[in-house]
Design a protein around this motif. Structure first.
Motif, PDB file in Angstrom:
ATOM      1  N   LYS B  51      23.584   5.723 -14.721  1.00 47.97           N
ATOM      2  CA  LYS B  51      24.605   6.653 -15.565  1.00 47.97           C
ATOM      3  C   LYS B  51      24.023   8.020 -15.761  1.00 47.97           C
ATOM      4  CE  LYS B  51      25.244   3.961 -19.703  1.00 47.97           C
ATOM      5  NZ  LYS B  51      24.850   3.767 -21.016  1.00 47.97           N
ATOM      6  N   ASP B  52      22.849   8.228 -16.015  1.00 47.98           N
ATOM      7  CA  ASP B  52      22.493   9.766 -15.977  1.00 47.98           C
ATOM      8  C   ASP B  52      22.917  10.606 -14.632  1.00 47.98           C
ATOM      9  OD1 ASP B  52      21.605   9.036 -18.293  1.00 47.98           O
ATOM     10  OD2 ASP B  52      19.603   9.036 -18.180  1.00 47.98           O
ATOM     11  N   GLU B  53      22.679  10.063 -13.796  1.00 51.69           N
ATOM     12  CA  GLU B  53      23.023  10.775 -12.491  1.00 51.69           C
ATOM     13  C   GLU B  53      24.370  11.210 -12.439  1.00 51.69           C
ATOM     14  OE1 GLU B  53      21.844   8.873  -8.895  1.00 51.69           O
ATOM     15  OE2 GLU B  53      19.952   8.540  -9.568  1.00 51.69           O
ATOM     16  N   GLU B  54      25.303   9.891 -13.159  1.00 49.71           N
ATOM     17  CA  GLU B  54      26.782  10.393 -13.035  1.00 49.71           C
ATOM     18  C   GLU B  54      27.064  11.497 -13.849  1.00 49.71           C
ATOM     19  OE1 GLU B  54      28.997   6.757 -14.083  1.00 49.71           O
ATOM     20  OE2 GLU B  54      30.687   8.083 -14.201  1.00 49.71           O
ATOM     21  N   PHE B  55      26.439  11.486 -15.171  1.00 46.62           N
ATOM     22  CA  PHE B  55      26.473  12.499 -16.052  1.00 46.62           C
ATOM     23  C   PHE B  55      26.099  13.689 -15.581  1.00 46.62           C
ATOM     24  CE2 PHE B  55      24.424  15.258 -19.082  1.00 46.62           C
ATOM     25  CZ  PHE B  55      25.408  15.759 -19.877  1.00 46.62           C
ATOM     26  N   PHE B  56      25.170  13.878 -14.742  1.00 45.85           N
ATOM     27  CA  PHE B  56      24.902  15.294 -14.244  1.00 45.85           C
ATOM     28  C   PHE B  56      25.938  15.992 -13.199  1.00 45.85           C
ATOM     29  CE2 PHE B  56      20.348  14.284 -15.767  1.00 45.85           C
ATOM     30  CZ  PHE B  56      20.200  15.744 -16.683  1.00 45.85           C
ATOM     31  N   LEU B  57      26.377  14.790 -12.457  1.00 42.41           N
ATOM     32  CA  LEU B  57      27.481  15.127 -11.767  1.00 42.41           C
ATOM     33  C   LEU B  57      28.744  15.793 -12.429  1.00 42.41           C
ATOM     34  CD1 LEU B  57      27.802  14.619  -8.470  1.00 42.41           C
ATOM     35  CD2 LEU B  57      29.198  12.842  -8.978  1.00 42.41           C
ATOM     36  N   LYS B  58      29.034  15.117 -13.224  1.00 40.09           N
ATOM     37  CA  LYS B  58      30.379  15.447 -14.164  1.00 40.09           C
ATOM     38  C   LYS B  58      29.975  16.856 -15.109  1.00 40.09           C
ATOM     39  CE  LYS B  58      32.938  11.298 -14.227  1.00 40.09           C
ATOM     40  NZ  LYS B  58      33.001   9.644 -14.644  1.00 40.09           N
ATOM     41  N   ALA B  59      28.701  16.640 -15.603  1.00 39.24           N
ATOM     42  CA  ALA B  59      28.583  17.783 -16.388  1.00 39.24           C
ATOM     43  C   ALA B  59      28.472  19.212 -15.771  1.00 39.24           C
ATOM     44  CB  ALA B  59      27.024  17.717 -17.020  1.00 39.24           C
ATOM     45  N   ARG B  60      28.395  19.185 -14.493  1.00 39.30           N
ATOM     46  CA  ARG B  60      28.557  20.339 -13.650  1.00 39.30           C
ATOM     47  C   ARG B  60      29.970  21.273 -14.103  1.00 39.30           C
ATOM     48  NH1 ARG B  60      26.502  18.191  -8.304  1.00 39.30           N
ATOM     49  NH2 ARG B  60      25.160  17.301  -9.142  1.00 39.30           N
ATOM     50  N   LYS B  61      30.957  20.220 -14.288  1.00 34.88           N
ATOM     51  CA  LYS B  61      32.467  20.810 -14.796  1.00 34.88           C
ATOM     52  C   LYS B  61      32.680  21.356 -15.814  1.00 34.88           C
ATOM     53  CE  LYS B  61      33.844  17.878 -10.626  1.00 34.88           C
ATOM     54  NZ  LYS B  61      34.126  16.415 -10.555  1.00 34.88           N
ATOM     55  N   LEU B  62      31.674  21.033 -16.923  1.00 34.45           N
ATOM     56  CA  LEU B  62      31.901  21.236 -18.240  1.00 34.45           C
ATOM     57  C   LEU B  62      31.879  22.699 -18.647  1.00 34.45           C
ATOM     58  CD1 LEU B  62      29.421  19.060 -20.298  1.00 34.45           C
ATOM     59  CD2 LEU B  62      31.809  18.948 -20.124  1.00 34.45           C
ATOM     60  N   ASN B  63      32.768  23.283 -19.086  1.00 27.77           N
ATOM     61  CA  ASN B  63      32.666  24.669 -19.234  1.00 27.77           C
ATOM     62  C   ASN B  63      31.898  25.247 -20.474  1.00 27.77           C
ATOM     63  OD1 ASN B  63      33.581  27.475 -18.787  1.00 27.77           O
ATOM     64  ND2 ASN B  63      35.628  27.199 -19.814  1.00 27.77           N
ATOM     65  N   LEU B  64      30.586  25.092 -20.373  1.00 28.69           N
ATOM     66  CA  LEU B  64      29.594  25.328 -21.634  1.00 28.69           C
ATOM     67  C   LEU B  64      29.482  26.893 -21.698  1.00 28.69           C
ATOM     68  CD1 LEU B  64      26.658  23.061 -20.657  1.00 28.69           C
ATOM     69  CD2 LEU B  64      28.843  22.756 -21.776  1.00 28.69           C
ATOM     70  N   ARG B  65      29.694  27.279 -23.071  1.00 25.12           N
ATOM     71  CA  ARG B  65      29.491  28.763 -23.514  1.00 25.12           C
ATOM     72  C   ARG B  65      28.167  29.396 -23.468  1.00 25.12           C
ATOM     73  NH1 ARG B  65      33.637  29.233 -28.433  1.00 25.12           N
ATOM     74  NH2 ARG B  65      32.415  27.250 -29.089  1.00 25.12           N
ATOM     75  N   HIS B  66      27.078  28.542 -24.000  1.00 25.92           N
ATOM     76  CA  HIS B  66      25.673  29.286 -23.972  1.00 25.92           C
ATOM     77  C   HIS B  66      24.882  28.043 -23.537  1.00 25.92           C
ATOM     78  CE1 HIS B  66      28.032  31.319 -27.209  1.00 25.92           C
ATOM     79  NE2 HIS B  66      28.207  30.121 -27.839  1.00 25.92           N
ATOM     80  N   ALA B  67      24.883  26.961 -23.544  1.00 28.35           N
ATOM     81  CA  ALA B  67      24.005  26.053 -23.591  1.00 28.35           C
ATOM     82  C   ALA B  67      23.565  25.903 -21.931  1.00 28.35           C
ATOM     83  CB  ALA B  67      24.223  24.794 -24.007  1.00 28.35           C
ATOM     84  N   ARG B  68      22.192  25.898 -21.788  1.00 26.25           N
ATOM     85  CA  ARG B  68      21.703  25.711 -20.276  1.00 26.25           C
ATOM     86  C   ARG B  68      21.467  24.050 -20.221  1.00 26.25           C
ATOM     87  NH1 ARG B  68      17.338  29.666 -18.707  1.00 26.25           N
ATOM     88  NH2 ARG B  68      18.094  29.322 -16.615  1.00 26.25           N
ATOM     89  N   MET B  69      21.750  23.455 -19.131  1.00 23.12           N
ATOM     90  CA  MET B  69      21.655  22.065 -19.097  1.00 23.12           C
ATOM     91  C   MET B  69      20.263  21.850 -18.575  1.00 23.12           C
ATOM     92  SD  MET B  69      23.269  19.395 -19.813  1.00 23.12           S
ATOM     93  CE  MET B  69      24.985  19.600 -19.801  1.00 23.12           C
ATOM     94  N   ALA B  70      19.522  20.761 -18.959  1.00 28.83           N
ATOM     95  CA  ALA B  70      18.304  20.357 -18.516  1.00 28.83           C
ATOM     96  C   ALA B  70      18.142  19.204 -18.091  1.00 28.83           C
ATOM     97  CB  ALA B  70      17.093  20.552 -19.568  1.00 28.83           C
ATOM     98  N   ALA B  71      17.542  18.744 -17.090  1.00 30.17           N
ATOM     99  CA  ALA B  71      17.276  17.299 -16.619  1.00 30.17           C
ATOM    100  C   ALA B  71      15.697  16.894 -16.706  1.00 30.17           C
ATOM    101  CB  ALA B  71      17.548  17.138 -14.942  1.00 30.17           C
ATOM    102  N   PHE B  72      15.469  15.704 -17.078  1.00 36.86           N
ATOM    103  CA  PHE B  72      14.014  15.288 -17.361  1.00 36.86           C
ATOM    104  C   PHE B  72      13.686  14.344 -16.510  1.00 36.86           C
ATOM    105  CE2 PHE B  72      11.439  12.354 -19.772  1.00 36.86           C
ATOM    106  CZ  PHE B  72      10.506  13.247 -20.468  1.00 36.86           C
TER     107      PHE B  72
END
Lengths: 535, 535
Positions: B51-72
């Motif tokens: 599920k988390d792998e799928e999340f990161f795949l889809k999160a790339r398409k989010l148009n985030l304004r400030h936040a930086r994404m982190a994987a754990f």
């Protein structure tokens, strides 16, 4: 260092939203607090409502072992009538050995709120305390809004607590009434006050900044020797300081001592008892005593916990009467199921396909909305059915429920059941208080000829949670039922878009579980040798 | 001082009991966190579940304004295969700009848990960090069990964080993994670490001692510049540090700054949004954002609050998007009812007998189990009926519900209603998903000819609370319903031992309230002058 525990669950706690206690409820809680080892029990504000007056009247007959009862109230309202002040007379009338009165120590409250000069406020405090002391009572002075008052005008705050000490107050309790203080401020101000006053200092914190427990602990570290708070942190707005967190922190982390707390292992059951009397669901995330407080979810993590608990738990849960749990959830691996089976005392064969089936079945049911952490009996039935150890003691072939209501209509709640036990089929019908009660009664009626022992069991809890609340009235509901045979209790679950059907599922599991455990016991013969020894 | 906000709701938060998030849920929360101004969003542990792998795949398409994404994830498992370690490769595959890896800093975990020598553990940390840095990622090192590890063997803990810094980690995050530390210990240890390491230090606290918020704040005061936590403090056991409490404390009490938080007033709605996505009831006692956080109950107290709020509230509730409330409850005086009426915009005449009637009526209903703080529309109808401003738009003369179920039986959920509107009587029948849904549909069917506007309204929430749970299946239930017309929402309540009847009461209030407000609007003519101006 010995710390005094002052509980105000029965007074300040009842200011919380959704909190309502009858006089009888308050008496039950008072007895339990005494049994646990609280030093002071603040029972109420006698002048504020007649219920509290009745409480103090009845509390005199309680046979308390250690705890001293305290009544709460304010200083007199006016300087020209101290001896006739209805509030002070109400406090005296409560006949408690201890009286706690609050006075203004934030200048704005005194001048704007009451319209008093500094001299007048100091005199009001002095003469109110003096009057109660002269009546032979021990008087604690609650310095209302003390921390805000000190930050605003320390000289004023200092003058007011000095007035109370000079009049004979035996404790000065510093109140963070609005709950806005930070721990470092509490530390600094408590240290300063300790230099000023000769009597012991107490702390009374509220949780508006999520700091009530930390502020209480920091106050003790800075020299306070009385902690005021409530069970489960109930109280106005965000609640009072939670004694259920403060007590184990002081004992286990700071090596503090209490005069009367004999058995910290009673903490979890006391917390539950108070929630029960309050008729509120316990906070499962509550530190130390919550159902989830020592619950482990992640699969990898769980196998490590099984290896060595202390690496993953800040204290041994047994110290506070709680226990470790492993959650059977979507994140569950086989180690979780293994742990759960071990906990239930069910030996599992080393069969990998069995585990896979079980994990898949649990996953599927949880996806449908089932939940087993409040319904371990339902979980055990699934496990035992899979292992071939259990098959149902009856089947419900048909259920019909009929409900009528209206302005000029006599209310009807009727259930009709067709139930099979072995080859025999029994039909029953029953009325009830609502449809679920009618079903419950009809089911027992159908079964009692076959299993007379079910007369002894009783439903003690019935919870409904609407799943997918956004679906409105067509949402699924989950019903959790708890049943008791007087010795033990067990929980079962049902899920459906139809609340009647979900309730029936949980009822069926409850009866089946009882019959299963009862019949297993009956058929487990006592070994001859042991029977002889016990005879 | 500028503090970095690192949110781990989507990773550590999901370890909490009853927490389940779909990929879509996680994407919605990530967008909201970004909008609010969180600096880092830890999205998941890619190797731990698909599920988390799928999340990161889809999160790339989010148009985030400030936040930086982190994987754990964790350090590599073995020294002989750093470059091929599936966990590290999973982290790289997540394509996030930031990677957070945890390593052992408590000697017992390294030696007993993993069976590694000190040298091996240090090398594992060093080479894992180095490998990820060489891939061009920013690496944060989570020092697992740091505080317990430091207390046990500071030299070991120090060596491990130094290994991470030497390998290029840009943050050292000190984790109180078991949540057992006290604020003064955190203060001391953070200060020591700040002297040792050159990179910024973060704090990651858990709430097992009820200290997660205090520990985070004290860490910041001791020099930490990154705070990790979750929305509403969700997380394993007693939860993670609650950012919803930490953020306003830092901004309003300690004058800290955040780079991207533009509007603290969004705090309450963000907290609610996350609860909604989690499908969990909000914590009404939650500091700052809870429904009770600025709710006043005691009668005397309430009149004082109405005079000057700042004397009884630690902050202005509007600063965090919350609001003051006065509770209409058993403890209520007339001032509470007055306040509530004012809040609802209903002018009250100066008639004392009217107040007494109202207070008595509310007391009686509350005694029966009614509750109005989630059902202000029902309260308003009572008030307006008493004032002669409202009479019901319809009456339900009769209701019949029929339910059938069984092994070989087609399920039936059927409701029959006889409804009067003025002199006309309408009978309807409807099926549904469960009996309450059938009733809902039958009632709308009966009314839609008279009031076609009810087509536009929709039930958005349906809650059931069993009162006096000890009564088992014959207990009273309280049903709360929330309805929306797309613009506003309103809550109504019903109480009965019969859940069907309680639901029908709440449904009737909901429709009556909508018809009342809708008809009032329609008949309030726009003054001519204003109509011209607006045309």
């Amino acid at each position: 260092m010995t710390i005094e525990l002052y509980d105000t669950t029965l007074r300040d706690g009842t200011q919380g939203e959704h909190i309502n206690l009858s006089v009888q409820d308050k008496l039950l809680i008072a007895e339990r607090l005494d049994e646990f080892g609280v030093d002071y029990i603040e029972g109420g504000w006698p002048s504020s409502n007649p219920k509290d007056e009745e409480f103090f009247l009845k509390a005199r007959k309680l046979n308390l072992r250690h705890a001293r009862m305290a009544a709460f109230g304010s200083t007199a309202r006016a300087l020209d009538n101290i001896e006739g002040d209805p509030n002070l007379l109400g406090l005296i009338g409560s006949e408690t050995p201890v009286i706690t009165i609050f006075g203004k120590t934030w200048k704005a409250h005194s001048s704007k709120g009451l319209g008093l000069s500094d001299d007048e406020n100091a005199e009001l405090i002095y003469r109110s305390v003096q009057f109660l002391v002269a009546e032979g009572r021990e008087v604690f002075f609650d310095a209302e809004h003390f921390f805000d008052g000190w930050k605003d005008n320390a000289a004023f705050a200092e003058r007011m607590i000095n007035a109370a000490v000079e009049a004979g107050a035996s404790r000065i309790v510093l109140c963070d009434t609005n709950g806005g203080s930070m721990p470092h401020e509490v530390t600094e101000i408590v240290k300063r006050v300790r230099e000023i006053v000769s009597v012991p200092v107490g702390i009374h914190a509220h949780n508006d900044s999520d700091m009530a427990v930390a502020n209480s602990i920091e106050a003790v570290r800075a020299g306070a020797t009385q902690v005021q708070g409530t069970m489960n942190g109930i109280g106005e707005r965000c609640g009072n300081a939670n004694l259920v967190s403060i007590i184990p922190n002081l004992m286990l982390k700071l090596d503090s001592e209490f005069s009367n707390v004999r058995d910290l292992k009673q903490l979890t059951s006391m917390s539950k008892f108070v929630y029960e009397i309050l008729n509120l669901p316990p906070d499962s995330k509550a530190p130390f005593v919550g159902k989830s407080a020592f619950a482990h979810k992640g699969g990898i993590h769980v196998s490590a916990v099984m290896k060595e608990s202390s690496l993953y738990e800040h204290i041994d849960p047994a110290l506070v009467g709680n226990r470790q749990r492993v959650l059977v959830s979507e994140l569950a691996g086989q180690s979780n199921i293994r742990y759960k089976a071990q906990e239930l005392g069910i030996p599992l064969p080393d069969d990998n396909s069995l585990f896979r089936n079980l994990v898949n079945q649990i996953k599927k049911l949880e996806h449908q909305g089932y939940q087993f952490d409040g319904a371990e009996a339902s979980f055990e039935l699934i496990l035992r059915r899979e292992l071939g150890q259990f098959s149902p003691y009856f089947e419900v072939l048909e259920s019909k429920v009929h409900i009528e209501n209206g302005l000029d209509v006599r209310a009807v709640d009727q259930a009709v059941l067709k139930v099979a036990v072995g080859d025999e089929v029994e039909m029953t019908v029953s009325d009830g208080d609502g449809p679920v009660n009618a079903l419950d009664k009809a089911l027992r009626k159908a079964l009692r000829g076959f299993y007379p022992e079910i007369r002894t069991i009783k439903l003690i809890d019935y919870k409904v949670r609407v799943l997918e609340e956004k679906q409105g009235t067509s949402a699924k509901v989950r019903v959790l039922i708890e049943t008791s045979d007087g010795q033990t209790t067990w929980g079962t679950v049902g899920v459906s878009t139809n609340i009647i059907e979900a309730s029936l599922q949980a009822l069926k599991d409850s009866l089946n579980y009882y019959l299963f455990t009862n019949h297993s016991k009956a058929t487990t013969a006592v070994p001859a040798e042991e029977a002889v020894r016990n005879s």
